[in-house]
Design a protein around this motif. Structure first.
Motif, PDB file in Angstrom:
ATOM      1  N   TYR A   1       0.836  -1.212   0.000  1.00 35.39           N
ATOM      2  CA  TYR A   1       0.000   0.000   0.000  1.00 35.39           C
ATOM      3  C   TYR A   1       0.865   1.254   0.000  1.00 35.39           C
ATOM      4  N   LEU A   2       1.898   1.298   0.828  1.00 35.85           N
ATOM      5  CA  LEU A   2       2.785   2.461   0.871  1.00 35.85           C
ATOM      6  C   LEU A   2       3.550   2.621  -0.441  1.00 35.85           C
ATOM      7  N   ALA A   3       3.895   1.513  -1.081  1.00 31.38           N
ATOM      8  CA  ALA A   3       4.563   1.606  -2.383  1.00 31.38           C
ATOM      9  C   ALA A   3       3.636   2.246  -3.415  1.00 31.38           C
ATOM     10  N   ASN A   4       2.343   1.905  -3.359  1.00 35.66           N
ATOM     11  CA  ASN A   4       1.381   2.547  -4.258  1.00 35.66           C
ATOM     12  C   ASN A   4       1.265   4.038  -3.962  1.00 35.66           C
ATOM     13  N   GLN A   5       1.289   4.398  -2.678  1.00 31.46           N
ATOM     14  CA  GLN A   5       1.229   5.807  -2.317  1.00 31.46           C
ATOM     15  C   GLN A   5       2.470   6.557  -2.780  1.00 31.46           C
ATOM     16  N   PHE A   6       3.634   5.915  -2.646  1.00 32.55           N
ATOM     17  CA  PHE A   6       4.862   6.540  -3.136  1.00 32.55           C
ATOM     18  C   PHE A   6       4.786   6.750  -4.640  1.00 32.55           C
ATOM     19  N   TRP A   7       4.274   5.777  -5.360  1.00 28.43           N
ATOM     20  CA  TRP A   7       4.143   5.903  -6.807  1.00 28.43           C
ATOM     21  C   TRP A   7       3.291   7.110  -7.177  1.00 28.43           C
ATOM     22  N   SER A   8       2.158   7.278  -6.499  1.00 31.15           N
ATOM     23  CA  SER A   8       1.264   8.395  -6.820  1.00 31.15           C
ATOM     24  C   SER A   8       1.921   9.737  -6.533  1.00 31.15           C
ATOM     25  N   ARG A   9       2.592   9.848  -5.389  1.00 30.89           N
ATOM     26  CA  ARG A   9       3.208  11.119  -5.009  1.00 30.89           C
ATOM     27  C   ARG A   9       4.440  11.412  -5.873  1.00 30.89           C
ATOM     28  N   TRP A  10       5.307  10.412  -6.047  1.00 31.36           N
ATOM     29  CA  TRP A  10       6.546  10.672  -6.776  1.00 31.36           C
ATOM     30  C   TRP A  10       6.293  10.933  -8.249  1.00 31.36           C
ATOM     31  N   LYS A  11       5.298  10.242  -8.825  1.00 32.37           N
ATOM     32  CA  LYS A  11       5.010  10.454 -10.245  1.00 32.37           C
ATOM     33  C   LYS A  11       4.625  11.904 -10.511  1.00 32.37           C
TER      34      LYS A  11
END
Length: 225
Positions: A127-137
């Motif tokens: 879940y945190l990896a998905n959140q990182f993807w959204s923010r970093w993208k």
């Protein structure tokens, strides 16, 4: 060191000699794209860890950092023809590092916020990896736009110029004056870093950390105040 001689000796054993050009202190912007990339990654991770860091132990944190690394290295580096059906996939840093075409696998399921409190710890990281993807993208895509700063050439600093050093740690009411004693031309001929002398101290600074006060490098012209 005699760089050409070292290079020739290493070539005898099929080894390359790499010369590193280090950035001048306090000039992280000279790193260009990679420094901006580091900043966007740090911002995304800092936000996530401030909010959800208590959900991670050492092992989960390492896993999250590995997932973040895979996300960052999955960005495309090349352009492909979107019309041709048999066109190759864009080249990515992961392919260069792993020497494989299929490196990053799709997420193993759908993850929601409640997974942060799930007993299955791997679901927290996903879940945190998905959140990182959204923010970093979002941060990364903005860096692909045209940069407006430092697009126009300015007068180069010269040896003998009197400058004022810009330093946030300077005490109140103190103005750090220095003389340019050496310049470092870049490959395009422009000066982007200089060596300064203040009394017995010598510093290396980027040009955006100094202010030209007196031009003493050209005696045939009037000084600039």
């Amino acid at each position: 060191m005699d760089q050409p001689k070292i290079s020739q000796e290493l070539l005898k054993d099929s080894c390359d000699w790499v010369t590193f050009n280090m950035n001048v202190p306090t000039a992280s912007h000279m790193g260009g794209t990679w420094e901006r990339l580091i900043r966007s990654i740090r911002q995304a991770l800092s936000t996530l860890l401030q909010k959800h860091g208590q959900q991670l132990d050492d092992e989960l944190l390492r896993t999250l950092m590995t997932e973040a690394e895979a996300i960052v290295n999955s960005r495309p580096l090349t352009y492909v023809d979107m019309v041709a059906p048999d066109s190759e996939e864009p080249l990515t840093p992961s392919q260069l590092l792993m020497l494989k075409s299929k490196v990053v696998l799709p997420p193993p399921g759908v993850f929601i916020q409640q997974d942060l409190y799930c007993r299955r710890r791997w679901r927290r990281v996903q879940y945190l990896a998905n959140q990182f993807w959204s923010r970093w993208k979002t941060e990364y895509l903005s860096t692909l736009q045209e940069r407006k700063k430092w697009q126009k050439a300015q007068q180069n600093l010269e040896v003998g110029n009197i400058v004022m050093m810009v330093d946030d740690s300077t005490p109140r009411c103190q103005w750090q004056l220095a003389r340019v004693v050496e310049t470092y031309p870049s490959s395009d001929g422009h000066i982007r870093k200089v060596k300064l002398q203040t009394g017995r101290s010598v510093f290396e600074r980027p040009i955006h950390k100094v202010v030209l006060l007196l031009d003493q490098g050209r005696p045939d012209e009037e000084p600039n105040a």
